[in-house]
Design a protein around this motif. Structure first.
Motif, PDB file in Angstrom:
ATOM      1  N   ALA A 118       0.615  -1.276  -0.089  1.00  0.00           N
ATOM      2  CA  ALA A 118      -0.068   0.076   0.004  1.00  0.00           C
ATOM      3  C   ALA A 118       0.995   1.268   0.080  1.00  0.00           C
ATOM      4  CB  ALA A 118      -1.010   0.039   1.228  1.00  0.00           C
ATOM      5  N   ALA A 155       3.461  -2.669   3.985  1.00  0.00           N
ATOM      6  CA  ALA A 155       4.595  -2.669   2.809  1.00  0.00           C
ATOM      7  C   ALA A 155       5.736  -2.459   3.671  1.00  0.00           C
ATOM      8  CB  ALA A 155       4.438  -1.386   2.207  1.00  0.00           C
ATOM      9  N   VAL A 194       6.462  -9.283   2.970  1.00  0.00           N
ATOM     10  CA  VAL A 194       5.468 -10.460   2.670  1.00  0.00           C
ATOM     11  C   VAL A 194       6.237 -11.670   2.470  1.00  0.00           C
ATOM     12  CG1 VAL A 194       3.498  -9.127   1.966  1.00  0.00           C
ATOM     13  CG2 VAL A 194       5.140  -9.899   0.223  1.00  0.00           C
ATOM     14  N   ARG A 195       7.351 -11.517   2.278  1.00  0.00           N
ATOM     15  CA  ARG A 195       8.489 -12.583   1.659  1.00  0.00           C
ATOM     16  C   ARG A 195       8.842 -13.733   2.955  1.00  0.00           C
ATOM     17  NH1 ARG A 195      13.163  -9.791  -1.338  1.00  0.00           N
ATOM     18  NH2 ARG A 195      12.829  -8.415   0.599  1.00  0.00           N
ATOM     19  N   LEU A 209       6.209  -7.396  -7.734  1.00  0.00           N
ATOM     20  CA  LEU A 209       7.379  -6.678  -8.429  1.00  0.00           C
ATOM     21  C   LEU A 209       7.787  -7.564  -9.592  1.00  0.00           C
ATOM     22  CD1 LEU A 209      10.686  -6.382  -6.067  1.00  0.00           C
ATOM     23  CD2 LEU A 209       8.919  -8.334  -6.269  1.00  0.00           C
ATOM     24  N   THR A 256       8.073 -12.971  -3.519  1.00  0.00           N
ATOM     25  CA  THR A 256       7.105 -12.075  -3.384  1.00  0.00           C
ATOM     26  C   THR A 256       5.702 -12.049  -3.731  1.00  0.00           C
ATOM     27  OG1 THR A 256       8.935 -10.397  -3.387  1.00  0.00           O
ATOM     28  CG2 THR A 256       6.679  -9.288  -3.165  1.00  0.00           C
ATOM     29  N   LEU A 298      -4.089  -9.466  -7.213  1.00  0.00           N
ATOM     30  CA  LEU A 298      -3.656  -8.747  -8.334  1.00  0.00           C
ATOM     31  C   LEU A 298      -2.876  -9.641  -9.311  1.00  0.00           C
ATOM     32  CD1 LEU A 298      -3.708  -5.633  -9.226  1.00  0.00           C
ATOM     33  CD2 LEU A 298      -4.359  -6.005  -6.823  1.00  0.00           C
ATOM     34  N   LYS A 341       2.545 -14.589 -12.409  1.00  0.00           N
ATOM     35  CA  LYS A 341       1.093 -14.023 -12.532  1.00  0.00           C
ATOM     36  C   LYS A 341       0.119 -15.169 -12.991  1.00  0.00           C
ATOM     37  CE  LYS A 341       1.468 -10.199 -10.560  1.00  0.00           C
ATOM     38  NZ  LYS A 341       1.016  -9.878  -9.341  1.00  0.00           N
ATOM     39  N   GLY A 382      -3.544  -4.458 -17.440  1.00  0.00           N
ATOM     40  CA  GLY A 382      -2.399  -4.586 -18.415  1.00  0.00           C
ATOM     41  C   GLY A 382      -1.392  -3.592 -17.846  1.00  0.00           C
ATOM     42  N   THR A 414       3.099   2.962 -12.844  1.00  0.00           N
ATOM     43  CA  THR A 414       3.358   3.103 -11.380  1.00  0.00           C
ATOM     44  C   THR A 414       4.928   3.356 -10.915  1.00  0.00           C
ATOM     45  OG1 THR A 414       3.481   0.809 -10.908  1.00  0.00           O
ATOM     46  CG2 THR A 414       1.233   2.085 -10.662  1.00  0.00           C
ATOM     47  N   GLU A 415       5.320   2.647  -9.836  1.00  0.00           N
ATOM     48  CA  GLU A 415       6.727   2.478  -9.675  1.00  0.00           C
ATOM     49  C   GLU A 415       7.297   1.214 -10.552  1.00  0.00           C
ATOM     50  OE1 GLU A 415       7.951   3.057  -5.571  1.00  0.00           O
ATOM     51  OE2 GLU A 415       6.717   5.065  -5.553  1.00  0.00           O
ATOM     52  N   PHE A 416       6.142   0.490 -11.015  1.00  0.00           N
ATOM     53  CA  PHE A 416       6.700  -0.891 -11.338  1.00  0.00           C
ATOM     54  C   PHE A 416       7.828  -0.922 -12.158  1.00  0.00           C
ATOM     55  CE2 PHE A 416       5.905  -4.496 -14.499  1.00  0.00           C
ATOM     56  CZ  PHE A 416       5.665  -5.581 -13.675  1.00  0.00           C
ATOM     57  N   VAL A 432      11.238  -0.056 -10.633  1.00  0.00           N
ATOM     58  CA  VAL A 432      11.537  -1.242  -9.749  1.00  0.00           C
ATOM     59  C   VAL A 432      11.961  -2.353 -10.662  1.00  0.00           C
ATOM     60  CG1 VAL A 432      10.765  -3.084  -8.330  1.00  0.00           C
ATOM     61  CG2 VAL A 432       9.810  -0.668  -7.928  1.00  0.00           C
TER      62      VAL A 432
HETATM   63  P1  NDP Z   1       4.578  -0.384  -7.515  1.00  0.00           P
HETATM   64  O1  NDP Z   1       6.130  -1.016  -7.476  1.00  0.00           O
HETATM   65  O2  NDP Z   1       4.109   0.908  -7.725  1.00  0.00           O
HETATM   66  O3  NDP Z   1       4.101  -0.657  -6.111  1.00  0.00           O
HETATM   67  C1  NDP Z   1       4.376  -2.201  -5.383  1.00  0.00           C
HETATM   68  C2  NDP Z   1       4.120  -2.273  -4.192  1.00  0.00           C
HETATM   69  O4  NDP Z   1       4.444  -3.471  -3.526  1.00  0.00           O
HETATM   70  C3  NDP Z   1       4.728  -1.378  -3.204  1.00  0.00           C
HETATM   71  O5  NDP Z   1       3.922  -0.680  -2.231  1.00  0.00           O
HETATM   72  C4  NDP Z   1       5.817  -2.042  -2.473  1.00  0.00           C
HETATM   73  O6  NDP Z   1       6.133  -1.515  -1.452  1.00  0.00           O
HETATM   74  C5  NDP Z   1       4.989  -3.479  -2.344  1.00  0.00           C
HETATM   75  N1  NDP Z   1       5.935  -4.647  -2.234  1.00  0.00           N
HETATM   76  C6  NDP Z   1       6.872  -5.097  -3.067  1.00  0.00           C
HETATM   77  N2  NDP Z   1       7.526  -6.051  -2.587  1.00  0.00           N
HETATM   78  C7  NDP Z   1       7.192  -6.120  -1.166  1.00  0.00           C
HETATM   79  C8  NDP Z   1       7.451  -7.222  -0.244  1.00  0.00           C
HETATM   80  N3  NDP Z   1       8.392  -8.002  -0.291  1.00  0.00           N
HETATM   81  N4  NDP Z   1       6.545  -7.085   1.033  1.00  0.00           N
HETATM   82  C9  NDP Z   1       5.609  -6.113   1.096  1.00  0.00           C
HETATM   83  N5  NDP Z   1       5.322  -5.155   0.047  1.00  0.00           N
HETATM   84  C10 NDP Z   1       5.924  -5.184  -1.033  1.00  0.00           C
HETATM   85  O7  NDP Z   1       4.058  -1.414  -8.566  1.00  0.00           O
HETATM   86  P2  NDP Z   1       2.411  -1.608  -8.839  1.00  0.00           P
HETATM   87  O8  NDP Z   1       1.340  -0.745  -7.889  1.00  0.00           O
HETATM   88  O9  NDP Z   1       2.206  -1.414 -10.156  1.00  0.00           O
HETATM   89  O10 NDP Z   1       2.289  -3.116  -8.727  1.00  0.00           O
HETATM   90  C11 NDP Z   1       1.085  -3.577  -7.638  1.00  0.00           C
HETATM   91  C12 NDP Z   1       0.891  -5.136  -8.097  1.00  0.00           C
HETATM   92  O11 NDP Z   1       0.212  -4.858  -9.460  1.00  0.00           O
HETATM   93  C13 NDP Z   1       1.842  -6.008  -8.128  1.00  0.00           C
HETATM   94  O12 NDP Z   1       1.512  -7.262  -7.877  1.00  0.00           O
HETATM   95  C14 NDP Z   1       1.959  -5.994  -9.737  1.00  0.00           C
HETATM   96  O13 NDP Z   1       2.557  -7.080 -10.321  1.00  0.00           O
HETATM   97  C15 NDP Z   1       0.645  -5.789 -10.307  1.00  0.00           C
HETATM   98  N6  NDP Z   1       0.448  -5.402 -11.693  1.00  0.00           N
HETATM   99  C16 NDP Z   1       1.083  -4.167 -12.126  1.00  0.00           C
HETATM  100  C17 NDP Z   1       0.961  -3.704 -13.438  1.00  0.00           C
HETATM  101  C18 NDP Z   1       1.682  -2.689 -13.977  1.00  0.00           C
HETATM  102  O14 NDP Z   1       1.652  -2.598 -15.082  1.00  0.00           O
HETATM  103  N7  NDP Z   1       2.074  -1.567 -13.160  1.00  0.00           N
HETATM  104  C19 NDP Z   1       0.189  -4.399 -14.372  1.00  0.00           C
HETATM  105  C20 NDP Z   1      -0.446  -5.728 -13.880  1.00  0.00           C
HETATM  106  C21 NDP Z   1      -0.328  -5.920 -12.482  1.00  0.00           C
HETATM  107  P3  NDP Z   1       7.655  -1.417  -0.576  1.00  0.00           P
HETATM  108  O15 NDP Z   1       8.619  -1.352  -1.626  1.00  0.00           O
HETATM  109  O16 NDP Z   1       7.396  -0.457   0.321  1.00  0.00           O
HETATM  110  O17 NDP Z   1       7.479  -2.681   0.300  1.00  0.00           O
END
Ligand code: NDP
Ligand code: 8X3
Length: 270
Positions: free
Chosen positions: A18, A41, A69-70, A98, A119, A146, A165, A192, A196-198, A201
């Motif tokens: 979150a 998070a 969460v790992r 991620l 993760t 997700l 996925k 799709g 985001t930060e995706f 990362v």
């Molecule tokens: P972001 O990188 O913006 O956000 C990812 C979130 O996951 C962050 O809040 C991060 O928080 C958290 N996170 C990562 N690793 C851990 C961990 N080990 N424990 C707890 N929290 C963790 O990515 P998105 O918002 O885009 O991604 C969210 C979800 O959506 C993911 O599952 C992704 O696979 C999925 N998704 C994303 C798409 C995209 O194009 N962006 C498309 C389809 C699915 P912190 O680093 O603070 O722990």
């Protein structure tokens, strides 16, 4: 008989991941419905910012958990140690996830693979295992996982992320079957491309490479995905949305995009 949509006022909604992107946008969406938010998070300072925004947006209360969460033991202990007023989780959004790298499978980094699998697959399982028994006991609950277009169709150089996925798809379907006979609902929301930060990362902070991912098309926003999550959560209690697939208009699937060429600038013309 007229069915009424699920009300979220005062409901406890647990969102993993979150601190950014889709998780943070989902927190805000549920906040505006007056939910009580349990936000997890690893980056607690980012979580604190999201928590403050959620309170301003109408959340009844917010509780944050610095959680990776790992780590199975840490996940189990965190859920076990929740203050009693936060223990009865109504909605779980399994969002933490991620990708790392974009490499041919036979030259990819084993460390990257482990981080993604730990993760996206094992973390999702650990949280689900810790939260769902309580939902079954209380006779109410909804798990929203997700997924991704990546889980439906593998793309080159992304086999391991896509595999995580695809695993989410199987877990989502299996959990729904295993919960049959209970009122607990299970949904997968599969976006799709979402900006985001995706990609930051995935490419470890290489901004230029991350920006290229979204070049020439309008990607989804995190708020678009949060909308779909909120919609699934607010269907009447007898309705289970099994999965939602949403993409930018310029994306047909995980392989096929339409990109506009970059606009010509005076400096580029002869
Ligand atoms: P972001 O990188 O913006 O956000 C990812 C979130 O996951 C962050 O809040 C991060 O928080 C958290 N996170 C990562 N690793 C851990 C961990 N080990 N424990 C707890 N929290 C963790 O990515 P998105 O918002 O885009 O991604 C969210 C979800 O959506 C993911 O599952 C992704 O696979 C999925 N998704 C994303 C798409 C995209 O194009 N962006 C498309 C389809 C699915 P912190 O680093 O603070 O722990
Ligand atoms: C994230 C979408 O296409 O970048 O799941 O893998 S994609």
């Amino acid at each position: 008989m007229k069915s009424t949509s699920m009300k979220l006022q005062g409901k406890i909604v647990f969102i993993t991941g979150a601190s950014a992107g889709i998780g943070a946008a989902t927190a805000l969406a549920f906040a505006s419905e007056g939910a009580r938010l349990l936000l997890a998070a690893r980056r607690s300072s980012k979580l604190d910012t999201v928590a403050a925004e959620c309170l301003a947006a109408g959340a009844e209360a917010v509780h944050t958990l610095a959680l990776d969460v790992r780590h199975h033991a840490a996940v189990a202990a965190a859920i076990d140690a929740l203050p009693s007023e936060w223990a009865a989780i109504d909605v779980l959004v399994n969002n933490a996830g991620l990708s790392r790298g974009l490499d041919k499978l036979y030259t990819g980094s084993v460390q990257d693979w482990e981080e993604m699998i730990d993760t996206n697959v094992k973390g999702l399982l650990y949280v689900t295992r810790a939260v769902v028994p309580g939902m079954v006991e209380r006779g109410r609950g909804h798990i929203i996982n997700l997924g991704s277009t990546a889980g439906e169709l593998t793309y080159p150089n992304g086999a391991v992320y896509c595999a995580t996925k695809a695993a989410e798809k199987s877990i989502n379907d299996g959990l729904r079957q295993d919960l049959l006979g209970t009122p607990v609902r299970v949904t997968s929301v599969n976006p799709g491309m979402v900006e985001t930060e995706f990609s930051q990362v995935r490419f470890r902070g290489d901004h230029e490479r991350a920006a290229k991912v979204y070049q020439g098309l309008q990607p989804l926003t995190a708020a678009d995905v949060a909308d779909a999550i909120l919609w699934a959560a607010t269907r009447p209690g007898h309705v289970n949305i099994a999965h939602v697939l949403l993409t930018p208009v310029a994306q047909a699937n995980s392989l096929l995009f339409h990109r506009e060429p970059p606009a010509a600038t005076p400096g580029n013309t002869r």
